[in-house]
Write a protein that holds these residues in place. Structure first.
Motif, PDB file in Angstrom:
ATOM      1  N   VAL A 174      -4.532   6.045   2.812  1.00  0.00           N
ATOM      2  CA  VAL A 174      -3.211   5.457   2.602  1.00  0.00           C
ATOM      3  C   VAL A 174      -3.215   4.017   3.104  1.00  0.00           C
ATOM      4  N   ILE A 175      -2.539   3.181   2.364  1.00  0.00           N
ATOM      5  CA  ILE A 175      -2.281   1.802   2.762  1.00  0.00           C
ATOM      6  C   ILE A 175      -0.765   1.698   2.834  1.00  0.00           C
ATOM      7  N   VAL A 176      -0.264   1.469   4.030  1.00  0.00           N
ATOM      8  CA  VAL A 176       1.183   1.478   4.252  1.00  0.00           C
ATOM      9  C   VAL A 176       1.601   0.164   4.914  1.00  0.00           C
ATOM     10  N   VAL A 177       2.566  -0.503   4.295  1.00  0.00           N
ATOM     11  CA  VAL A 177       3.142  -1.722   4.860  1.00  0.00           C
ATOM     12  C   VAL A 177       4.613  -1.432   5.119  1.00  0.00           C
ATOM     13  N   SER A 178       5.009  -1.505   6.389  1.00  0.00           N
ATOM     14  CA  SER A 178       6.375  -1.130   6.743  1.00  0.00           C
ATOM     15  C   SER A 178       6.873  -1.905   7.954  1.00  0.00           C
ATOM     16  N   GLU A 179       8.142  -2.251   7.922  1.00  0.00           N
ATOM     17  CA  GLU A 179       8.778  -2.870   9.086  1.00  0.00           C
ATOM     18  C   GLU A 179       8.855  -1.885  10.249  1.00  0.00           C
TER      19      GLU A 179
END
Length: 99
Positions: free
Chosen positions: A41-46
């Motif tokens: 998984v590649i996850v970009v999150s604040e």
């Protein structure tokens, strides 16, 4: 529903990512055809702002605890804040299974 779709739904609901990729890498391993046991998984999150890598991974592991309990064997996690993601990070390729 596929494990991949469940992962997408849970990570979306739990982390509100601005970018999410879920890659089934089971075919790189010695598992039966059409398995859903190994993912990246590649996850970009604040939600990752101010969190160390271990904290980010714990967040994902908690969201996907049922999937690990029900046959998901491995999860490669690449987690970024939006600012980190804009720095043009390089995601490493996953190695083929040796076994």
């Amino acid at each position: 529903m596929s494990v991949e779709q469940i992962i997408i739904e849970k990570l979306t609901a739990g982390l509100s990512p601005v970018h999410l990729e879920v890659i089934n890498e089971s075919d790189n391993h010695h598992v039966p055809p059409n398995s859903e046991t190994h993912f990246k998984v590649i996850v970009v999150s604040e939600a990752f702002d101010g969190k160390r890598l271990i904290g980010r991974h714990r967040m994902i592991n908690e969201l996907l605890a049922d999937e690990f309990a029900n046959g998901m064997h491995a999860l490669s996690m690449h987690t970024f804040t939006p600012t980190e993601w804009q720095a043009e990070v390089e995601i490493p390729s996953s190695p083929k299974c040796r076994g």
